[in-house]
Structures are given as C-alpha cells and as structure tokens.
Design an enzyme around this catalytic site. Structure first.
Site, short mmCIF file in Angstrom:
data_model
loop_
_atom_site.label_atom_id
_atom_site.label_comp_id
_atom_site.label_asym_id
_atom_site.label_seq_id
_atom_site.Cartn_x
_atom_site.Cartn_y
_atom_site.Cartn_z
N LYS A 129 -22.41 -7.80 -2.53
CA LYS A 129 -21.43 -8.42 -1.61
C LYS A 129 -20.18 -8.83 -2.37
O LYS A 129 -19.05 -8.56 -1.96
CB LYS A 129 -22.07 -9.65 -0.95
CG LYS A 129 -21.12 -10.46 -0.10
CD LYS A 129 -20.68 -9.71 1.14
CE LYS A 129 -19.63 -10.47 1.89
NZ LYS A 129 -19.11 -9.72 3.05
N CYS A 180 -12.67 -14.55 2.59
CA CYS A 180 -13.59 -13.61 1.94
C CYS A 180 -12.98 -13.00 0.69
O CYS A 180 -13.35 -13.35 -0.43
CB CYS A 180 -13.96 -12.52 2.94
SG CYS A 180 -14.28 -13.17 4.56
N1 SAJ Z 1 -4.63 -6.92 2.68
C1 SAJ Z 1 -3.49 -6.43 2.04
N2 SAJ Z 1 -3.35 -5.09 1.86
C2 SAJ Z 1 -4.31 -4.20 2.32
C3 SAJ Z 1 -5.47 -4.73 2.96
C4 SAJ Z 1 -5.60 -6.08 3.14
O1 SAJ Z 1 -2.60 -7.19 1.62
O2 SAJ Z 1 -4.12 -3.00 2.16
C5 SAJ Z 1 -4.79 -8.38 2.86
C6 SAJ Z 1 -4.84 -8.79 4.32
O3 SAJ Z 1 -3.53 -8.98 4.82
C7 SAJ Z 1 -5.61 -10.10 4.24
C8 SAJ Z 1 -6.58 -9.87 3.09
O4 SAJ Z 1 -6.05 -8.79 2.33
O5 SAJ Z 1 -4.74 -11.16 3.92
C9 SAJ Z 1 -8.03 -9.55 3.51
O6 SAJ Z 1 -7.94 -8.58 4.49
P1 SAJ Z 1 -9.22 -7.61 4.84
O7 SAJ Z 1 -8.67 -6.47 5.58
O8 SAJ Z 1 -9.99 -7.34 3.63
O9 SAJ Z 1 -10.09 -8.46 5.87
P2 SAJ Z 1 -11.28 -9.54 5.80
O10 SAJ Z 1 -11.12 -10.47 4.67
O11 SAJ Z 1 -11.35 -10.09 7.18
O12 SAJ Z 1 -12.66 -8.65 5.63
C10 SAJ Z 1 -13.23 -8.35 4.39
C11 SAJ Z 1 -13.95 -7.00 4.54
N3 SAJ Z 1 -14.42 -6.55 3.24
C12 SAJ Z 1 -14.04 -5.32 2.79
O13 SAJ Z 1 -13.27 -4.61 3.42
C13 SAJ Z 1 -14.62 -4.88 1.49
C14 SAJ Z 1 -15.12 -7.16 5.50
O14 SAJ Z 1 -15.86 -5.96 5.57
C15 SAJ Z 1 -16.03 -8.27 5.01
O15 SAJ Z 1 -17.15 -8.44 5.86
C16 SAJ Z 1 -15.24 -9.56 4.96
O16 SAJ Z 1 -14.16 -9.39 4.02
C17 SAJ Z 1 -16.18 -10.66 4.53
O17 SAJ Z 1 -16.60 -11.40 5.45
O18 SAJ Z 1 -16.58 -10.70 3.37
#
Ligand code: SAJ
Length: 403
Positions: free
Chosen positions: A202, A256
């Site tokens: 995780k 996360c």
């Molecule tokens: N972000 C960027 N650039 C990107 C992608 C995301 O700047 O290309 C930023 C987003 O704006 C945000 C942050 O990163 O601020 C996190 O965004 P996210 O798309 O990773 O969304 P989360 O945190 O809601 O979900 C993540 C997911 N993990 C992965 O993709 C590996 C989700 O599957 C998990 O279940 C979740 O964390 C968790 O609960 O751990």
C-alpha cells in the site's frame, strides 16, 4: 456470518455496505462519532459517494447493517480507522490500537481480525502481540491479516468490487481465511502474500505515485526557467511507447499520496532518499506557486500603477471533487491573502457552495473581473473559459497547456 467494522469513514462505511449488500454478511458498523452512527442508522450517508446512499438505505432497511458506538460479538473484525501522522511525520497507529483493544473482549476461536487502515510495516504483528498478551488462549486460534484498499473517492462502489486486492496474512491459514471473506464481494483477483508485504505494498503504490508526480513538478520548475512549455514537453516525451510522465500541479494534496510516503521515510530514513526528496519537491511546489503569484501581482502594480484584481481558481486538492483536505491550492490562496493585504483577491471553488474562511465567487464572474487569473485545480468548468490575451494567466495545473 457477522462482521464488525471499526470505523465508518470514506473506506469503512462503503466497504461495510458492499459486504452487506453483495457479500450477504450481517454487519455492525462501529464509529466513535454518535452523529455518524445515528445518520447511518437513519439511512443518511454522511460522506459523499455517488449511488452509495441508496445502497445504505437498502441494507439498513433489510437489517443487514446497523451502526453502533460499541462493538458487538461477530465472526470477523475489520479495523478501518484513520492512521494520520504526528507533527514530526511519525505515523500514528493509536486509532488502530484503540479499535483493536475495543474488540479484544469479543474475540473467540476461529474469528478473523483484519486491518485495512494504511499502516507502517509491522503494525499487524504489533496488534497481534497486543491481542495475545491480553488473550493468550487465542494464540494461533484466530486468523490475522492485513488487507489494504486502493479505491478512488468518487468511484468507490465500482472499485471496491472490481479492483484486485492484496491479502497479507500473519500465516497462510490467515491469508486463506481473509480471502474467503473478501471473495464474497470482490470480483477482482485476490493476491496472496504475508502481512508485512501487504503493508508495504500500500505504501509503495502511493509513494511511487508521489515520486512520479515529483518528477513532473521538477520538470515544471526547470521548464519555467528554460522558457519551455512543460505541458508540450511532457506530451511529446509521452509519445515514447514506454514513457508515461504524469502532470505537474500546484503541489500534492489529500490524505493519501501526501501522507503515506512518510510511513516509509519515518522507519527507513537512511534508505528512502528518492521517496523523501519527492515529498520535499511536492511540498516545495506549493511555495513556488505562491511566490510566482506574489511576484506577478507586484509586476502588475509596477506596470499599471494600481493593485490588480486576482482570481484564485480552485481550492480542492484535485480536479472535480469538493474535498479541500490537505489541499495545496488552499495553502497557496492563504499565503497570497496573507502577503498581499487589501488586494482584491477573488476565491473560486465551483464544487463548494460556501466556505467558512473564504468568500467564494462564481468562476465566470471571477475570470471576467480579474487582471491576473491563477489556475490551481484543473476543474472541468475552468476549461470552458476562453484564453484572454489581456489577462495575466498563471496556469499551474494545465488548463490551457500554454505558457
Ligand atoms: N496529482 C498531480 N499530478 C498528477 C496526478 C495527481 O499533481 O498527475 C495530485 C492531485 O492533484 C492530488 C494528489 O496528486 O493533489 C493526489 O491525487 P490522486 O489522483 O493520487 O488521488 P488520491 O490521493 O485521491 O488517490 C490515491 C490513489 N492511489 C494511486 O493512484 C496509487 C488511490 O488509488 C488510493 O486508493 C488513494 O490514493 C488512497 O486512499 O491511498
């Protein structure tokens, strides 16, 4: 089969509902917040998740699920409580320990005990020690496993059922017992491993994403200095069949990606260099954006001999959601407001009706009135706004993908 879910939050409640509806399990959902318990028993979903409230009402009305502030005897117990980190980025597993101690008296031979909360390596072993210290007669008589979730808020129903899951038992029999439970409602593949590997899996998933985002953010800093359009650069590099660079943003938010890597760096400070540097880069990006905004406001004032009107577009931590928790956008807006007193700063968040700190302005009106427009969160409605040569546009999240 009866299961006791400890924690009715973004993950615990949806999982309990799906286990009741799809898995035919009788559920008692336990939460320390009586409002959550009362709302759940009244069929009101206290979180926002499309399509979930109807499912809650179905399982509450059919008495497959009820909520309580105290645990009840069951055949399986799930710890799905928060695991925040303390000020010094030390993981805090006190909620997992409290939930474990709460169910201790109810445990009996043959029961299944599972932790779903994101946890530092070794937490499952630590909780097993607590259980067997208090209940030595249960040693090797109950099944103990770690099973992380990976659902994306907003798509939880689909992902809870269809995502693969990693099932990590303290021993193979525990892994099998946990697989037996999850196969009641998970259509994705259930992958067997041990508890430590599942805990690290995780953390690895989210740390890998944090590192990938840090790479994109670092490119944006370099391109800004080099006079290169980072959006064009990444798009071209991704034409390579085996390159997949993510998108720069104004920082990394949420509970996360911005949190889980610290669970590794706290325990392995000497070994986790890239992981800790990525955290620093993503945290620094928000400061960098705030400085950019402040400088553009000063330049405007020097050029036009008046303070600018500025639109800060977006507060949520990621596009098209209303969750502002740990949001870099919110952090940047606060920094700009603190330093540019009595400038006319318009704050925009289309997914939130009103906010207790920021006075919100409609996004079209803010765009029209502003001299400087700062795009912080790539909400879809913002993409309908025509590029206006007359305005100073700071696009930190790739709305127009122009410089
Ligand atoms: N972000 C960027 N650039 C990107 C992608 C995301 O700047 O290309 C930023 C987003 O704006 C945000 C942050 O990163 O601020 C996190 O965004 P996210 O798309 O990773 O969304 P989360 O945190 O809601 O979900 C993540 C997911 N993990 C992965 O993709 C590996 C989700 O599957 C998990 O279940 C979740 O964390 C968790 O609960 O751990």
């Amino acid at each position: 089969m009866k299961a006791c879910f400890m924690g009715l939050g973004y993950i615990g409640l949806p999982t309990a509902i799906i286990a009741a509806k799809e898995g035919g399990v009788d559920i008692v959902g336990v939460d320390i917040n009586p409002d959550v318990v009362n709302q759940t028993n009244a069929g009101h979903l206290h979180i926002i998740e499309p399509g979930m409230e109807e499912m809650l009402q179905e399982v509450v009305n059919s008495k497959k699920l009820h909520a309580s502030t105290t645990p009840e005897i069951a055949d399986a117990y799930f710890m799905v409580v928060p695991t925040p980190f303390k000020g010094n980025h030390e993981p805090d597993v006190s909620y997992v320990e409290a939930a474990t101690r709460a169910v201790l008296p109810f445990l009996k031979e043959g029961d299944l005990y599972v932790i779903e909360s994101t946890s530092p390596i070794g937490t499952t072993e630590m909780m097993a020690e607590i259980i067997f210290n208090e209940r030595p007669e249960l040693k090797d008589k109950i099944y103990i496993a770690y099973c992380p979730e990976r659902v994306l808020p907003g798509n939880v129903i689909y992902e809870l059922v269809h995502n693969d899951r990693v099932i990590g038992g303290l021993n193979p029999k525990s892994t099998e017992k946990a697989i037996e439970f999850y196969s009641r409602f998970v259509k994705g593949t259930l992958h067997k491993t041990n508890a430590r590997t599942a805990e690290m899996c995780k953390l690895t998933e989210n740390s890998s994403r944090d590192v990938q985002i840090a790479f994109a953010n670092e490119l944006s800093l370099i391109c800004d200095k080099a006079g290169i359009n980072v959006w064009e650069l990444i798009s071209l590099a991704n034409k390579h069949p085996r390159v997949n660079i993510l998108q720069p943003g104004c920082g990394v938010g949420g509970h996360c990606i911005a949190v889980d890597p610290y669970f590794i760096t706290a325990d392995f400070p000497m070994e986790s260099k890239i992981i800790s540097d990525a955290r620093e880069i993503n945290n620094y990006k928000a400061f960098w954006c705030a400085e950019k905004v402040k400088n553009s406001m000063l330049e405007f004032e020097l050029r036009n001999h008046r303070k600018p009107t500025i639109a800060m577009m977006g507060l949520a931590f990621k596009p098209n959601i209303d969750d502002l928790r740990e949001s870099p956008a919110k952090q940047i807006v606060s920094k700009v407001m603190q330093s540019c007193n009595n400038a006319d700063i318009l704050v925009v968040e289309p997914n939130v009706k009103n906010h207790n700190v920021f006075k919100l302005t409609d996004y079209k009106e803010a765009y029209k009135r502003a001299d400087i427009v700062v795009f912080l969160t790539a909400h879809d409605p913002f993409k309908t706004l025509e590029w206006d040569e007359e305005k100073v546009i700071l696009d930190f999240c790739g709305i127009y993908k122009r410089v």
